[in-house]
Design an enzyme around this catalytic site. Structure first.
Site, PDB file in Angstrom:
ATOM      1  N   CYS A 160      31.141  37.783  40.645  1.00 35.18           N
ATOM      2  CA  CYS A 160      31.339  39.053  39.945  1.00 35.18           C
ATOM      3  C   CYS A 160      30.157  40.000  40.116  1.00 35.18           C
ATOM      4  CB  CYS A 160      31.599  38.802  38.463  1.00 35.18           C
ATOM      5  SG  CYS A 160      30.345  37.777  37.679  1.00 35.18           S
TER       6      CYS A 160
ATOM      7  N   GLU B  65      33.006  38.726  29.974  1.00 33.49           N
ATOM      8  CA  GLU B  65      32.259  38.989  31.211  1.00 33.49           C
ATOM      9  C   GLU B  65      33.316  39.233  32.267  1.00 33.49           C
ATOM     10  OE1 GLU B  65      31.150  38.750  34.715  1.00 33.49           O
ATOM     11  OE2 GLU B  65      30.788  36.618  34.377  1.00 33.49           O
TER      12      GLU B  65
END
Length: 535
Positions: free
Chosen positions: A340, A306
């Site tokens: 993020c 990720e």
């Protein structure tokens, strides 16, 4: 034992006798909780005094390997990003400790994989219950080491705990298949089996949730883990280890090896290249992810990545301005822009541009309050370190030098070197750094566009694709844009999209695999086909 400071003077209480500190030990024929006194209380310092009364048993400073708290030959300091004050000294693990943790995890895997799904489910549920019981203390640890506002830290702890709850339930839903073959005397079975030891490397911006999202799935599947937490925020990972021990998670199933920034590269390489490790799960930058993928390639390990994002936030002319502004605040400024999935580029259609920019600026001034995370009313804490501030500053200066206009903010905040004012820029063009570099800070650059096709082209002009957001009241447009955005997750008229029930992950260079949801556990399972003949 590594040392911490100050907590003795603030009257920290111990956990009640219902959950005494304990360690774990192996025993012939299985893995069982081990009795024995826990190490003495750790001591933390925070200039706002927010850790007064914290449960001392949660404040660990040693590594946690094979069910034991182990010191390292050296220690490293962890600092409060708001004040720069030292919170404490934590064990600085190296390659030797990393390999020992992998061995402990591998030995534990041989027994843990045989534990019934029902029992694994029960243990994860106990861990979840302990997180809920200690949620206030866990939140304060997050605020102390990351600077995150306390209200957001409480939200993260609940989010983190919910992953343990979710995967405690998913543990009992790992189903296989029976396939009827053309041959009458054969049956085909498909089994799902745990992959083995997982190396888990987590970031500082969600120091609890990024662990449980990975570890919950791994343990539910029957895997064991070695966690290397971010060097800025090791206390959360170690507190989770204490609660895992109290919950009865067997020795070696959950291991934590904190290390300094100096040792991070070699420790990461050690656990990712160890032949006893079968899986790597990483959340962090795309640059680091590529390095870990190279390590994994040498022995063809399974990976979950990720990585970075550059999320577009598109506002079409048909959008409700008030709703779009509310979504923009949520998607951009949560954790001071350090997530993020934060919106990195605001694309606003010409017809609504001026109204949106005006309303957004007013909302920022009214709702965003910079301060220490422990202070009531703070919505924007410090950035994690001065390097992060310098990156935001560099992007603002670059944009202004190329013609952007500062609507509000634009400079460091007077509170200290790690604080930056929430900043809104307009007249932004695509040649500016802020439109093609992930900011990870409180900067919102606005690009004006004319057509839907133009917005899609700008949004997709990136080599990453984690999340994207857009606001529109046109049903046909909603379907078109949602399908055309090259991202793994889309928020339609919504700025906060993360949920334990839904798959989290990206496309392009934003990563591989999915976390959370019913799909998350599959990342830690292997399929095995069994052909049963002679029937």
């Amino acid at each position: 034992m590594a040392t911490c400071f100050w907590l003795r003077s603030c009257g920290a209480r111990r956990l009640g006798s219902t959950f005494p500190g304990c360690r774990l030990r192996p025993r012939a024929g299985g893995l069982v909780p081990a009795s024995g006194p826990a190490p003495g209380p750790a001591q933390l310092r925070c200039y706002a005094g927010g850790l007064a009364g914290l449960s001392a048993a949660l404040l660990r400073t040693d590594s946690f390997v094979g069910g034991r708290w182990l010191p390292a030959a050296a220690t490293f300091p962890v600092q409060d990003p708001a004040s720069g004050a030292a919170l404490g000294m934590v064990a600085d693990c190296g390659v030797r400790e990393a390999r020992a943790a992998v061995r402990a995890a591998y030995e534990a895997f041989c027994s843990w994989r045989e534990v019934s799904a029902k029992e694994r489910s029960s243990l994860l549920r106990k861990w979840y219950n302990l997180m809920i019981q200690n949620k206030d203390d866990l939140a304060r640890i997050i605020t102390a080491e990351s600077g995150k506002p306390l209200k957001e830290a409480h939200g993260e702890i609940l989010y983190s705990a919910f992953f343990l709850e979710w995967f405690s339930e998913e543990a009992r839903r790992v189903y296989g298949d029976i396939i009827y073959t053309p041959a009458k005397d054969r049956r085909a079975l498909v089994l799902k089996q745990p992959i083995g030891v997982a190396a888990v490397i987590t970031p500082w911006n969600f120091p609890s949730a990024m662990i449980t999202r990975k570890v919950g799935a791994a343990l539910a599947a029957g895997c064991t883990v070695v966690v290397k937490p971010a060097e800025d925020t090791p206390f959360s990972a170690l507190a989770l280890a204490e609660l895992a021990s109290q919950a009865g998670i067997p020795s070696g199933v959950y291991n934590v090896i904190p290390c300094s920034r100096k040792n991070a590269k070699e420790v990461g390489e050690a656990i990712c290249t160890d032949p006893l490790v079968s899986k790597i799960s990483f959340t962090g930058s795309t640059t680091t992810g590529k390095i870990l993928l190279h390590h994994a390639a040498n022995s063809v390990k399974r990976v979950s990545m990720e990585l970075g994002g550059l999320a577009p936030f598109i506002v079409f002319d048909s959008a409700n301005v008030d709703q779009a502004v509310a979504g923009a605040l949520a998607s951009k400024f949560r954790n001071t822009g350090q997530t993020c999935v934060c919106s990195n580029r605001f694309l606003v259609q010409r017809g609504i541009h001026d109204a949106f920019v005006k309303a957004f600026a007013e909302a920022m001034k009214k709702n965003l309050h910079v301060g220490n995370g422990f202070e009531e009313g703070t919505t924007q804490g410090p950035l994690i370190n001065e390097k992060a501030v310098e990156k935001v500053e560099k992007q603002v200066n670059d944009a202004v030098s190329k013609g952007a206009t500062i609507v509000t903010g634009g400079k460091r905040h007077q509170l200290g070197k790690n604080f930056f004012e929430p900043t809104l820029l307009c007249n932004v063009t695509q040649d500016m750094l802020c439109t093609h570099e992930e900011t990870f800070g409180p900067l919102a650059p606005v690009i004006k566009f004319d057509t839907e096709e133009e917005a899609i082209a700008i949004a997709n002009a990136a080599d990453v694709g984690l999340a994207g957001y857009f606001y529109s009241q046109d049903p046909a447009q909603i379907w078109r844009v949602a399908e055309q955005l090259e991202v793994g997750m889309v928020g339609v008229n919504e700025g906060l999209i993360s949920s334990v029930e839904c798959p989290f992950g990206g496309v392009k260079q934003s990563g591989l695999g999915r976390e959370g949801s019913k799909y998350g556990i599959d990342e830690y399972l292997e399929l095995k086909y069994v052909c049963y003949g002679g029937l």
